[in-house]
Design an enzyme around this catalytic site. Structure first.
Site, PDB file in Angstrom:
ATOM      1  N   ARG A 106       0.861  -1.097   0.056  1.00 17.50           N
ATOM      2  CA  ARG A 106       0.101   0.162  -0.036  1.00 17.50           C
ATOM      3  C   ARG A 106       0.737   1.322   0.051  1.00 17.50           C
ATOM      4  O   ARG A 106       0.438   2.192   0.435  1.00 17.50           O
ATOM      5  CB  ARG A 106      -1.003   0.021   1.053  1.00 17.50           C
ATOM      6  CG  ARG A 106      -1.966  -1.032   1.194  1.00 17.50           C
ATOM      7  CD  ARG A 106      -3.110  -0.805   1.841  1.00 17.50           C
ATOM      8  NE  ARG A 106      -4.019  -1.951   1.734  1.00 17.50           N
ATOM      9  CZ  ARG A 106      -3.766  -3.177   2.303  1.00 17.50           C
ATOM     10  NH1 ARG A 106      -2.947  -3.271   3.367  1.00 17.50           N
ATOM     11  NH2 ARG A 106      -4.759  -4.008   2.313  1.00 17.50           N
ATOM     12  N   LYS A 128       3.166  11.453 -12.034  1.00 18.88           N
ATOM     13  CA  LYS A 128       2.341  10.582 -12.684  1.00 18.88           C
ATOM     14  C   LYS A 128       3.210   9.339 -12.878  1.00 18.88           C
ATOM     15  O   LYS A 128       4.263   9.395 -13.309  1.00 18.88           O
ATOM     16  CB  LYS A 128       2.038  11.117 -13.991  1.00 18.88           C
ATOM     17  CG  LYS A 128       0.582  11.837 -14.272  1.00 18.88           C
ATOM     18  CD  LYS A 128       0.669  12.335 -15.767  1.00 18.88           C
ATOM     19  CE  LYS A 128      -0.483  13.029 -16.097  1.00 18.88           C
ATOM     20  NZ  LYS A 128      -0.824  13.397 -17.431  1.00 18.88           N
ATOM     21  N   GLU A 170      10.440  17.929 -25.613  1.00 20.22           N
ATOM     22  CA  GLU A 170       9.694  18.059 -24.621  1.00 20.22           C
ATOM     23  C   GLU A 170      10.023  19.417 -24.206  1.00 20.22           C
ATOM     24  O   GLU A 170       8.997  20.227 -23.455  1.00 20.22           O
ATOM     25  CB  GLU A 170       9.866  16.896 -23.216  1.00 20.22           C
ATOM     26  CG  GLU A 170       9.022  15.748 -23.815  1.00 20.22           C
ATOM     27  CD  GLU A 170       7.345  15.818 -23.751  1.00 20.22           C
ATOM     28  OE1 GLU A 170       6.689  16.764 -23.407  1.00 20.22           O
ATOM     29  OE2 GLU A 170       7.030  14.682 -24.227  1.00 20.22           O
ATOM     30  N   LYS A 212       6.957  23.079 -15.666  1.00 15.47           N
ATOM     31  CA  LYS A 212       5.955  22.085 -15.103  1.00 15.47           C
ATOM     32  C   LYS A 212       5.379  21.771 -13.778  1.00 15.47           C
ATOM     33  O   LYS A 212       4.131  21.640 -13.596  1.00 15.47           O
ATOM     34  CB  LYS A 212       6.839  20.577 -15.462  1.00 15.47           C
ATOM     35  CG  LYS A 212       5.903  19.417 -15.208  1.00 15.47           C
ATOM     36  CD  LYS A 212       6.247  18.196 -16.094  1.00 15.47           C
ATOM     37  CE  LYS A 212       5.015  17.188 -15.639  1.00 15.47           C
ATOM     38  NZ  LYS A 212       5.362  15.844 -16.120  1.00 15.47           N
ATOM     39  N   GLU A 222      -4.770  16.635 -13.093  1.00 14.41           N
ATOM     40  CA  GLU A 222      -5.141  16.604 -14.317  1.00 14.41           C
ATOM     41  C   GLU A 222      -6.743  16.968 -14.373  1.00 14.41           C
ATOM     42  O   GLU A 222      -7.355  16.212 -15.183  1.00 14.41           O
ATOM     43  CB  GLU A 222      -4.696  15.666 -15.343  1.00 14.41           C
ATOM     44  CG  GLU A 222      -4.731  16.058 -16.758  1.00 14.41           C
ATOM     45  CD  GLU A 222      -3.861  15.357 -17.748  1.00 14.41           C
ATOM     46  OE1 GLU A 222      -2.757  14.931 -17.172  1.00 14.41           O
ATOM     47  OE2 GLU A 222      -4.285  15.187 -18.816  1.00 14.41           O
ATOM     48  N   ARG A 226      -3.617  21.237 -16.052  1.00 13.86           N
ATOM     49  CA  ARG A 226      -2.549  20.138 -16.429  1.00 13.86           C
ATOM     50  C   ARG A 226      -2.522  19.501 -17.759  1.00 13.86           C
ATOM     51  O   ARG A 226      -1.483  19.269 -18.325  1.00 13.86           O
ATOM     52  CB  ARG A 226      -2.500  18.990 -15.367  1.00 13.86           C
ATOM     53  CG  ARG A 226      -1.239  18.268 -15.688  1.00 13.86           C
ATOM     54  CD  ARG A 226      -0.922  17.202 -14.331  1.00 13.86           C
ATOM     55  NE  ARG A 226       0.160  16.470 -14.460  1.00 13.86           N
ATOM     56  CZ  ARG A 226       0.847  15.771 -13.595  1.00 13.86           C
ATOM     57  NH1 ARG A 226       0.287  15.648 -12.389  1.00 13.86           N
ATOM     58  NH2 ARG A 226       2.007  15.070 -14.167  1.00 13.86           N
ATOM     59  N   ASN A 230       0.068  18.435 -22.395  1.00 18.71           N
ATOM     60  CA  ASN A 230      -0.239  17.461 -23.444  1.00 18.71           C
ATOM     61  C   ASN A 230      -0.297  17.983 -24.764  1.00 18.71           C
ATOM     62  O   ASN A 230      -0.635  17.543 -25.811  1.00 18.71           O
ATOM     63  CB  ASN A 230      -1.608  16.481 -23.171  1.00 18.71           C
ATOM     64  CG  ASN A 230      -1.622  15.991 -22.034  1.00 18.71           C
ATOM     65  OD1 ASN A 230      -0.637  15.210 -21.627  1.00 18.71           O
ATOM     66  ND2 ASN A 230      -2.722  15.766 -21.220  1.00 18.71           N
ATOM     67  N   HIS A 233       0.436  16.015 -27.776  1.00 19.24           N
ATOM     68  CA  HIS A 233       0.613  14.632 -27.585  1.00 19.24           C
ATOM     69  C   HIS A 233      -0.466  13.825 -28.039  1.00 19.24           C
ATOM     70  O   HIS A 233      -0.263  12.678 -28.079  1.00 19.24           O
ATOM     71  CB  HIS A 233       0.619  14.699 -26.067  1.00 19.24           C
ATOM     72  CG  HIS A 233       1.994  14.722 -25.492  1.00 19.24           C
ATOM     73  ND1 HIS A 233       2.525  15.957 -25.804  1.00 19.24           N
ATOM     74  CD2 HIS A 233       2.693  13.906 -24.810  1.00 19.24           C
ATOM     75  CE1 HIS A 233       3.711  15.949 -25.367  1.00 19.24           C
ATOM     76  NE2 HIS A 233       3.773  14.735 -24.479  1.00 19.24           N
ATOM     77  N   HIS A 237       0.805  10.399 -29.621  1.00 17.64           N
ATOM     78  CA  HIS A 237       0.331   9.109 -29.277  1.00 17.64           C
ATOM     79  C   HIS A 237      -0.119   8.357 -30.257  1.00 17.64           C
ATOM     80  O   HIS A 237       0.022   7.079 -30.376  1.00 17.64           O
ATOM     81  CB  HIS A 237      -0.821   9.200 -27.915  1.00 17.64           C
ATOM     82  CG  HIS A 237      -0.070   9.773 -26.661  1.00 17.64           C
ATOM     83  ND1 HIS A 237      -0.946  10.211 -25.853  1.00 17.64           N
ATOM     84  CD2 HIS A 237       1.243   9.706 -26.169  1.00 17.64           C
ATOM     85  CE1 HIS A 237       0.063  10.557 -24.785  1.00 17.64           C
ATOM     86  NE2 HIS A 237       1.213  10.022 -25.081  1.00 17.64           N
ATOM     87  N   HIS A 248       9.383   8.654 -28.589  1.00 17.55           N
ATOM     88  CA  HIS A 248       8.128   9.696 -28.316  1.00 17.55           C
ATOM     89  C   HIS A 248       8.558  11.075 -28.558  1.00 17.55           C
ATOM     90  O   HIS A 248       7.623  11.890 -28.836  1.00 17.55           O
ATOM     91  CB  HIS A 248       7.936   9.455 -26.765  1.00 17.55           C
ATOM     92  CG  HIS A 248       7.016  10.355 -26.068  1.00 17.55           C
ATOM     93  ND1 HIS A 248       5.783  10.399 -26.214  1.00 17.55           N
ATOM     94  CD2 HIS A 248       7.222  11.454 -25.186  1.00 17.55           C
ATOM     95  CE1 HIS A 248       5.138  11.469 -25.661  1.00 17.55           C
ATOM     96  NE2 HIS A 248       5.993  11.917 -24.953  1.00 17.55           N
TER      97      HIS A 248
HETATM   98  N1  GLY Z   1       3.525  14.345 -19.150  1.00 17.88           N
HETATM   99  C1  GLY Z   1       2.608  15.309 -19.044  1.00 17.88           C
HETATM  100  C2  GLY Z   1       2.158  15.439 -17.478  1.00 17.88           C
HETATM  101  O1  GLY Z   1       2.796  15.021 -16.622  1.00 17.88           O
HETATM  102  O2  GLY Z   1       0.964  15.667 -17.214  1.00 17.88           O
END
Ligand code: GLY
Length: 337
Positions: A106, A128, A170, A212, A222, A226, A230, A233, A237, A248
């Site tokens: 956990r 993330k 990026e 960021k 998000e 946030r 993207n 993206h 993707h 990427h």
């Molecule tokens: N890579 C996009 C984010 O971390 O929200």
């Protein structure tokens, strides 16, 4: 303690020598490193002092099978809730290490040393993590902040030009969406200079991480803001789903090109700013030709859309350093691609 940027949830990104920083910030606990065979070869001195688990290489490693294998190894090592997991590697390693640490028993404490430019400016920052399921990227994961991320530019020397360039996509994305000054610095800098000048690279990474961190602070999970991270993206993707010819970052560069084109044709972005974005993408050597047929990309985007409901959120540049959010139908999207 050296240069660092605070993210959210008590997480910090430190810039500087990984070895020196580790001595100061690693908690006094049993440390288990999660890394991969490449890092074991190129930066063995970093992980050798610790017990470690090595995962495989490549995007297919971001799977349930890898998670299970790592959990089993932790159990075999007798790891309990007091261990500290240290992920050492690029985005794949930090995604797996972050997910494992957030779920094993956990949740145990964790931190990262990021060894790619892509990881330093994006993947390892912001909490993330996730694995891919059924060909969909990052379908299962959690938001969970590492205690720290260490970004040591000397570790980036061993990257190939291609990998380094992937990270630059990026950085360019971040400059477009939130830092006009960073954009200007990039315009005045060459790829070659960045590969040689660690202090310039450190400044650029610091700026990108700061953008960021500010976005993530506003919207960690998000729900809205946030999503601007993207930028480019949706297309990226779709490209990655259709072909393995591009990594990427290369796919993000194509995404940035098309999204700029569409902002220009919708008169959201001035010709001058669009021109500067096109020039910067070219300056860093990106190929913006679609690697597969347009209809394949549209099919992949449509597949994505099915997951997220009818409307497609698209982030478009509105000036250098700012973006706007548009809700598009698939038909509208088709007409601009
Ligand atoms: N890579 C996009 C984010 O971390 O929200």
């Amino acid at each position: 303690m050296g240069k660092h940027i605070e993210v959210v949830g008590g997480s910090s990104v430190y810039m500087g020598s990984a070895k020196e920083l580790l001595e100061k910030i690693l908690p006094n606990k049993r440390v288990i490193v999660i890394s991969d065979a490449n890092i074991d070869r190129t930066h063995r001195d970093l992980i050798a002092p610790y017990e470690h688990i090595l995962i495989g290489l490549g995007e297919q490693v971001k799977s349930f099978a890898t998670l299970e294998e790592v959990y089993r190894q932790l159990i075999n090592m007798g790891a309990d809730r007091s261990v500290f997991i240290l992920g050492v590697g690029g985005g794949i390693v930090t995604d797996i290490a972050g997910f494992v640490a957030s779920t094993y028993m956990r949740g145990v404490e964790f931190g990262f040393i990021t060894t790619t430019l892509l990881g330093s400016v994006d993947a390892s920052v912001g909490g993330k993590n996730g694995v891919n399921v059924g060909g969909f990227k990052n379908m299962v994961g959690v938001f969970s902040q590492p205690k720290f991320v260490i970004c040591d530019t000397s570790l980036l020397h061993s990257l190939s030009d291609r990998e380094f360039k992937a990270g630059m996509a990026e950085v360019i994305k971040t400059a477009i969406l939130g830092d006009a000054e960073l954009f200007e610095i990039l315009e005045k800098t060459s790829f070659k200079e960045l590969r040689k000048d660690d202090s310039l690279l450190e400044d650029i990474i610091t700026r990108a991480v700061a953008v960021k961190a500010a976005v993530v602070a506003e919207d960690e999970r998000e729900k809205g803001r946030r999503r601007i991270l993207n930028l480019g993206h949706t297309m990226a993707h779709a490209i990655e789903k259709s072909t393995s010819k591009m990594n990427h970052g290369e796919a993000v560069a194509v995404g940035l090109y098309y999204i700029t084109q569409s902002a220009l044709s919708q008169q959201i972005l001035s010709e001058e700013d669009a021109g500067r974005i096109f020039d910067l993408i070219e300056q860093y050597g990106f190929n913006t030709t679609l690697p597969v047929e347009r209809k394949q990309i549209l099919k992949a985007i449509e597949g994505d859309k099915k997951r997220s409901g009818d409307a497609l959120h698209l982030i478009l540049p509105s000036a250098i350093g700012s973006v706007t959010d548009r809700l598009l139908t698939f038909e509208e999207l088709k007409s601009i691609l």
